[in-house]
Design a protein around this motif. Structure first.
Motif, PDB file in Angstrom:
ATOM      1  N   LYS A 243       0.836  -1.197   0.000  1.00 57.20           N
ATOM      2  CA  LYS A 243       0.000   0.000   0.000  1.00 57.20           C
ATOM      3  C   LYS A 243       0.876   1.255   0.000  1.00 57.20           C
ATOM      4  CE  LYS A 243      -2.359  -1.428   3.704  1.00 57.20           C
ATOM      5  NZ  LYS A 243      -3.442  -1.566   4.719  1.00 57.20           N
TER       6      LYS A 243
ATOM      7  N   ILE B 283       6.668   1.867  -6.667  1.00 58.86           N
ATOM      8  CA  ILE B 283       5.451   1.095  -6.388  1.00 58.86           C
ATOM      9  C   ILE B 283       5.509  -0.276  -7.057  1.00 58.86           C
ATOM     10  CG2 ILE B 283       2.946   1.029  -6.773  1.00 58.86           C
ATOM     11  CD1 ILE B 283       2.973   4.072  -6.477  1.00 58.86           C
TER      12      ILE B 283
ATOM     13  N   LYS C   3       3.902  -4.005  -8.312  1.00 58.42           N
ATOM     14  CA  LYS C   3       2.691  -4.413  -9.029  1.00 58.42           C
ATOM     15  C   LYS C   3       1.588  -4.834  -8.058  1.00 58.42           C
ATOM     16  CE  LYS C   3       4.512  -5.861 -13.520  1.00 58.42           C
ATOM     17  NZ  LYS C   3       4.595  -6.970 -14.502  1.00 58.42           N
ATOM     18  N   ASN C   4       0.346  -4.617  -8.496  1.00 64.45           N
ATOM     19  CA  ASN C   4      -0.856  -5.038  -7.759  1.00 64.45           C
ATOM     20  C   ASN C   4      -0.981  -4.383  -6.376  1.00 64.45           C
ATOM     21  OD1 ASN C   4      -1.671  -6.946  -9.836  1.00 64.45           O
ATOM     22  ND2 ASN C   4       0.053  -8.194  -9.138  1.00 64.45           N
ATOM     23  N   SER C   5      -0.481  -3.169  -6.262  1.00 64.80           N
ATOM     24  CA  SER C   5      -0.553  -2.450  -4.993  1.00 64.80           C
ATOM     25  C   SER C   5      -1.816  -1.591  -4.919  1.00 64.80           C
ATOM     26  CB  SER C   5       0.678  -1.539  -4.821  1.00 64.80           C
ATOM     27  OG  SER C   5       1.861  -2.294  -4.747  1.00 64.80           O
TER      28      SER C   5
ATOM     29  N   LEU D 256       0.310   3.197 -13.699  1.00 67.76           N
ATOM     30  CA  LEU D 256       0.133   2.375 -12.506  1.00 67.76           C
ATOM     31  C   LEU D 256      -1.043   1.421 -12.690  1.00 67.76           C
ATOM     32  CD1 LEU D 256       0.744   4.902  -9.573  1.00 67.76           C
ATOM     33  CD2 LEU D 256       2.146   2.925 -10.177  1.00 67.76           C
TER      34      LEU D 256
ATOM     35  N   LYS E 121       1.173  -1.704 -14.062  1.00 70.66           N
ATOM     36  CA  LYS E 121       1.416  -2.329 -12.758  1.00 70.66           C
ATOM     37  C   LYS E 121       0.152  -2.878 -12.098  1.00 70.66           C
ATOM     38  CE  LYS E 121       5.819  -0.207 -11.669  1.00 70.66           C
ATOM     39  NZ  LYS E 121       6.701   0.346 -10.614  1.00 70.66           N
TER      40      LYS E 121
ATOM     41  N   CYS F 291      -2.279  -1.620 -10.532  1.00 70.68           N
ATOM     42  CA  CYS F 291      -2.574  -1.100  -9.201  1.00 70.68           C
ATOM     43  C   CYS F 291      -4.022  -0.622  -9.122  1.00 70.68           C
ATOM     44  CB  CYS F 291      -1.635   0.064  -8.870  1.00 70.68           C
ATOM     45  SG  CYS F 291       0.095  -0.436  -8.696  1.00 70.68           S
TER      46      CYS F 291
END
Length: 355
Positions: A3, A69, A71-73, A95, A99, A101
């Motif tokens: 996060k 950041i 990935k998948n955040s 993002l 990524k 996100c």
């Protein structure tokens, strides 16, 4: 799931203009959202070098943030941003697309809800970008949620905050009905921002008032009005003195109207949080969005006109007032710990992880 949160850095003000954003960042970090700072320059020096620095400084911050950041955040942004940043929109799009996100948008002000006089091309463009590039939105209250739905936002993407939290390490003082001054008004006292303040002496049913905040242009002592200065947002909860905090806006003493007055139907004024975190019951316009919260929590009362205030205070019993202060103290504990934002973030995370 990792996060993060983007935080826009700018100069500090001696009023609560940036307090809400700072507290969102603080409480989000307590919930595990790592801060990524976007540095902004706003120097008065308009040299060629300074113009270049103003242009490139946030670009590097956004690039650095994007690279940091994973990935998948989950990523929090607070909207609207104070300044336009080259690279922000590109970074947020990448993002999402590269990524994968999820973007949580915490809404502060919504200029299009203030009326035509408050809109601008840049803010409208940012609003549309936010609408199409965030996965979930934290909005102020149910009234703002309904307005967002009418503007085309899917209901399932909206989470209600209820009230802005207000960090302070000061304990609320006990208030009592025998206090000499009836009303506290705190905030930006510029005549354009708070015009009604300069008309209080026109009231037939006058109440005594302590004023706190920057940009006051009236007499420091006039009739029942006392100007007591401007204090930093972290200090003001322990300074304000009176029976009730007043949440009102616009030019009219008998109703809230105009761009700023009508906006009370949708937003959560930060001064409401200030009063309550100080243990001060609140008086608020009955048509405001926050009126339901004040009545439900029994931390004050509503009025349609400022002319009603003095008689309502005079008819109040000590037991009724004491109940309001006890309830305000309970709400104060929640506000100072970030309860409402943390609850909203938990709802956002649940929505985003269930997909």
């Amino acid at each position: 799931m990792l996060k993060y949160q983007f935080i826009e850095l700018r100069e500090k003000n001696r009023h609560a203009g940036s307090k809400a954003r700072g507290d969102v960042a603080l409480f989000a970090e307590e919930e595990g959202y790592k801060p990524l700072y976007i540095k902004c320059r706003k120097e008065k020096n308009d040299s060629k070098k300074e113009r270049i620095l103003r242009f490139v400084t946030p670009v590097f911050s956004w690039i650095k943030g994007f690279l940091s950041i994973k990935k998948n955040s989950l990523v929090i942004v607070q909207n609207p941003f104070y300044m336009r940043h080259l690279g922000r929109e590109k970074c947020l799009k990448l993002l999402k697309t590269v990524k994968k996100c999820k973007i949580i948008s915490v809404i502060h002000d919504v200029e299009r809800l203030r009326g035509k006089l408050w809109t601008s091309k840049n803010l409208n463009e940012e609003f549309e970008f936010m609408k199409s590039n965030s996965d979930v939105f934290i909005v102020h209250n149910d009234s703002m949620k309904d307005a967002f739905i009418k503007m085309g936002f899917p209901e399932e993407k909206l989470v209600v905050l209820e009230i802005f939290d207000y960090f302070t390490d000061k304990k609320p003082r006990r208030r009592n009905l025998e206090t000499a001054v009836d009303i506290v008004i705190s905030g930006n006292l510029n005549p354009q921002k708070s015009p009604y303040v300069y008309r209080l002496k026109e009231l037939k049913n006058k109440f005594s008032t302590n004023l706190y905040g920057p940009n006051y242009e009236g007499e420091k002592e006039n009739d029942n009005i006392h100007y007591l200065g401007s204090f930093p947002p972290d200090e003001i909860p322990s300074v304000i003195e009176g029976k009730f905090g007043l949440v009102w806006d616009g030019e009219n003493l008998n109703t809230c109207e105009g761009g700023t007055g009508e906006y009370l139907k949708y937003n959560n004024p930060h001064k409401t949080s200030l009063y309550l975190v100080a243990g001060l019951p609140v008086i608020i316009w009955e048509k405001s969005a926050m009126a339901k919260f004040i009545e439900r929590e029994k931390v004050g009362f509503t009025v349609n006109s400022l002319e009603e205030i003095k008689s309502k205070i005079n008819s109040m019993t000590r037991e009724e007032y004491d109940e309001m202060t006890v309830n305000a103290t309970a709400v104060s504990a929640r506000l100072s710990s970030g309860y409402y934002l943390k609850k909203a973030l938990a709802s956002c995370e649940k929505k985003l992880t269930e997909k």
